[in-house]
Design a protein around this motif. Structure first.
Motif, PDB file in Angstrom:
ATOM      1  N   ASP A  62       0.814  -1.215   0.000  1.00  0.00           N
ATOM      2  CA  ASP A  62       0.000   0.000   0.000  1.00  0.00           C
ATOM      3  C   ASP A  62       0.850   1.269   0.000  1.00  0.00           C
ATOM      4  O   ASP A  62       0.489   2.279  -0.609  1.00  0.00           O
ATOM      5  N   SER A  63       1.975   1.236   0.666  1.00  0.00           N
ATOM      6  CA  SER A  63       2.786   2.445   0.809  1.00  0.00           C
ATOM      7  C   SER A  63       3.524   2.843  -0.469  1.00  0.00           C
ATOM      8  O   SER A  63       4.038   3.964  -0.549  1.00  0.00           O
ATOM      9  N   VAL A  64       3.571   1.960  -1.454  1.00  0.00           N
ATOM     10  CA  VAL A  64       4.317   2.280  -2.679  1.00  0.00           C
ATOM     11  C   VAL A  64       3.442   2.307  -3.930  1.00  0.00           C
ATOM     12  O   VAL A  64       3.922   2.641  -5.008  1.00  0.00           O
ATOM     13  N   LYS A  65       2.165   1.982  -3.787  1.00  0.00           N
ATOM     14  CA  LYS A  65       1.273   1.969  -4.947  1.00  0.00           C
ATOM     15  C   LYS A  65       1.247   3.345  -5.614  1.00  0.00           C
ATOM     16  O   LYS A  65       1.141   4.367  -4.949  1.00  0.00           O
ATOM     17  N   GLY A  66       1.351   3.322  -6.930  1.00  0.00           N
ATOM     18  CA  GLY A  66       1.324   4.553  -7.688  1.00  0.00           C
ATOM     19  C   GLY A  66       2.681   5.225  -7.833  1.00  0.00           C
ATOM     20  O   GLY A  66       2.822   6.172  -8.613  1.00  0.00           O
ATOM     21  N   ARG A  67       3.671   4.750  -7.081  1.00  0.00           N
ATOM     22  CA  ARG A  67       5.008   5.354  -7.144  1.00  0.00           C
ATOM     23  C   ARG A  67       6.063   4.365  -7.639  1.00  0.00           C
ATOM     24  O   ARG A  67       7.017   4.758  -8.303  1.00  0.00           O
ATOM     25  N   PHE A  68       5.897   3.102  -7.302  1.00  0.00           N
ATOM     26  CA  PHE A  68       6.873   2.075  -7.678  1.00  0.00           C
ATOM     27  C   PHE A  68       6.272   1.187  -8.768  1.00  0.00           C
ATOM     28  O   PHE A  68       5.057   0.936  -8.788  1.00  0.00           O
ATOM     29  N   THR A  69       7.136   0.689  -9.638  1.00  0.00           N
ATOM     30  CA  THR A  69       6.719  -0.226 -10.691  1.00  0.00           C
ATOM     31  C   THR A  69       7.691  -1.391 -10.755  1.00  0.00           C
ATOM     32  O   THR A  69       8.903  -1.182 -10.871  1.00  0.00           O
ATOM     33  N   ILE A  70       7.148  -2.598 -10.694  1.00  0.00           N
ATOM     34  CA  ILE A  70       7.972  -3.790 -10.815  1.00  0.00           C
ATOM     35  C   ILE A  70       7.815  -4.355 -12.221  1.00  0.00           C
ATOM     36  O   ILE A  70       6.723  -4.301 -12.807  1.00  0.00           O
TER      37      ILE A  70
END
Length: 126
Positions: A62-70
């Motif tokens: 939840d803390s990285v959704k929208g900012r990180f991409t795997i």
């Protein structure tokens, strides 16, 4: 047993970007489920992102959704984590993990992975 090696960590200012990579050595005939976790000083290891063996399923904390991409390279057991809009609270050691024998349906828990890299430090300054 594959050897996992992370790269791409470092120091960045808040709002900046970093790209982590992880290569899992071993037999190329085996496609591993791959994931990223992180651990800040004094905190539990936290799930960041995961991708299935064929890239068809992707999960984010939840803390990285929208900012990180795997993402992963199609033919290799290599996974990348593009981290944008970094915040000081993203500061942690980031660990790459691979799942071969662990339950295939577990992505967001440490028990879903068999192999771990040594970790790479990511520091975000304010």
């Amino acid at each position: 047993q594959p050897q996992l090696e992370e790269s791409g960590g470092g120091l960045v200012q808040a709002g900046g970007s970093l790209r982590l990579s992880c290569a899992a050595g071993g037999r190329k005939s085996i496609k591993y489920k791959m994931g990223w976790f992180r651990q800040a000083p004094g905190k539990e290891r936290e799930f960041v992102a995961a991708i299935s063996w064929n890239g068809g399923n992707i999960f984010y904390g939840d803390s990285v959704k929208g900012r990180f991409t795997i993402s992963r390279d199609g033919a290799e057991n290599t996974v990348h984590l593009q981290m944008n809009s970094l915040k000081p609270e993203d500061t942690a050691v980031y660990y790459c993990a691979a799942g071969e024998y662990a339950p295939a349906w577990i992505y967001e828990e440490r028990g879903g992975y068999d192999y771990w890299g040594p970790g790479t430090q990511v520091t975000v300054s304010s």
